[in-house]
Write a protein that holds these residues in place. Structure first.
Motif, short mmCIF file in Angstrom:
data_model
loop_
_atom_site.label_atom_id
_atom_site.label_comp_id
_atom_site.label_asym_id
_atom_site.label_seq_id
_atom_site.Cartn_x
_atom_site.Cartn_y
_atom_site.Cartn_z
N MET A 1 84.38 -45.71 97.58
CA MET A 1 85.44 -46.68 97.83
C MET A 1 84.94 -47.84 98.70
O MET A 1 85.26 -49.01 98.45
CB MET A 1 86.64 -46.00 98.50
N LEU A 2 84.17 -47.52 99.70
CA LEU A 2 83.58 -48.57 100.52
C LEU A 2 82.62 -49.43 99.69
O LEU A 2 82.54 -50.65 99.87
CB LEU A 2 82.84 -47.97 101.72
N GLY A 3 81.90 -48.77 98.77
CA GLY A 3 81.01 -49.51 97.88
C GLY A 3 81.78 -50.53 97.06
O GLY A 3 81.32 -51.65 96.85
N LEU B 1 81.94 -33.82 99.69
CA LEU B 1 82.83 -34.36 98.66
C LEU B 1 83.63 -35.55 99.18
O LEU B 1 83.71 -36.60 98.52
CB LEU B 1 83.77 -33.26 98.17
N VAL B 2 84.24 -35.37 100.35
CA VAL B 2 85.03 -36.46 100.94
C VAL B 2 84.14 -37.65 101.25
O VAL B 2 84.51 -38.81 101.00
CB VAL B 2 85.74 -35.96 102.21
N LEU B 3 82.96 -37.38 101.80
CA LEU B 3 82.03 -38.46 102.16
C LEU B 3 81.58 -39.24 100.94
O LEU B 3 81.54 -40.48 100.95
CB LEU B 3 80.83 -37.88 102.89
N LEU C 1 74.11 -42.82 94.65
CA LEU C 1 74.76 -42.87 93.34
C LEU C 1 76.21 -43.33 93.46
O LEU C 1 76.65 -44.22 92.72
CB LEU C 1 74.67 -41.51 92.67
N THR C 2 76.96 -42.72 94.37
CA THR C 2 78.38 -43.08 94.48
C THR C 2 78.57 -44.49 95.02
O THR C 2 79.48 -45.20 94.60
CB THR C 2 79.13 -42.07 95.37
N ALA D 1 76.72 -47.36 108.74
CA ALA D 1 77.00 -46.53 109.91
C ALA D 1 77.14 -45.06 109.52
O ALA D 1 76.63 -44.16 110.22
CB ALA D 1 78.26 -47.01 110.61
N LEU D 2 77.82 -44.77 108.42
CA LEU D 2 78.00 -43.39 107.99
C LEU D 2 76.66 -42.73 107.64
O LEU D 2 76.41 -41.58 108.01
CB LEU D 2 78.94 -43.33 106.79
#
Length: 216
Positions: free
Chosen positions: A129-131, A121-123, A66-67, A150-151
């Motif tokens: 942001m990477l998206g 939450l941080v992830l 979703l994020t 990778a994450l």
């Protein structure tokens, strides 16, 4: 007179474009809020009632998807930060609120515990942001896409490998394989050129491999 007509036409076109942009941002923010609520409420049901296989696939990977999707469709960095944070908070509040309405408030309904919840939450916001950076058609976009892959794969490796930090016996082999394949497909889908896809896959493989190497 003709010059005034041209100026008015240009002004109207600019205003119409600005109005469309603002309406698009409003719809995106609303979608982030409602999407977070829906994912959180459904996640509460999945964690409490669904088989372990479905629960392993849902939490946290639907939240991550979703994020990432919200970040990749945002019109700017600030809007990406706002919508991913809004979706994250609304999904977590919905999940915990849903469990409270059932008479068993459980902070572990998402993430697995207070510490894991903070990490999640941080992830989630970081992946959003990477998206957003995947919208770029240059090296930075390829690196951001590879970082997302990778994450996610690092989390898969952590959960599927005996002796790692958050090993789950039910996560191997089906959930791990499904998430791994979907992650590779997402990396390919987020890039538009063959070179970009190969570069992003390379970053994903190298970073995930380094994680596996240094954690063991």
């Amino acid at each position: 007179m003709e010059m005034e007509k041209k100026t008015s036409a240009v002004d109207y076109a600019d205003f119409a474009e600005y109005d469309r942009r603002q309406r698009g941002i409003e719809r995106h923010v609303l979608a982030a809020f409602l999407g977070g609520l829906a994912v959180g409420l459904l996640g509460m049901f999945v964690v409490e009632n669904a088989p372990a296989l479905l629960s392993d696939l849902y939490d946290p990977y639907v939240y991550l998807a979703l994020t990432i999707a919200l970040g990749a469709t945002s019109s700017g960095f600030g809007w990406a930060l706002l919508t991913t944070f809004l979706a994250t908070v609304s999904s977590l509040v919905a999940a915990m609120g849903g469990s409270a309405l059932q008479g068993r408030f459980n902070i572990d309904v998402v993430g697995g515990g207070p510490v894991a919840l903070n990490v999640l939450l941080v992830l989630l916001v970081g992946l959003g942001m990477l998206g957003y950076l995947t919208r770029r058609n240059d090296l930075w976009g390829d690196l951001a896409t590879g970082g997302i892959g990778a994450l996610v794969l690092a989390d898969v490796i952590d959960r599927a490998t005996p002796g790692f930090l958050d090993t789950e016996a039910t996560f191997w082999p089906v959930p791990a394989v499904v998430v791994g394949v979907l992650t590779v497909m997402a990396v390919l889908w987020l890039r538009r050129t063959t070179v970009g896809r190969l570069r992003a896959l390379g970053v994903t493989a190298v970073l995930a491999g380094l994680f596996a190497l240094f954690v063991t």
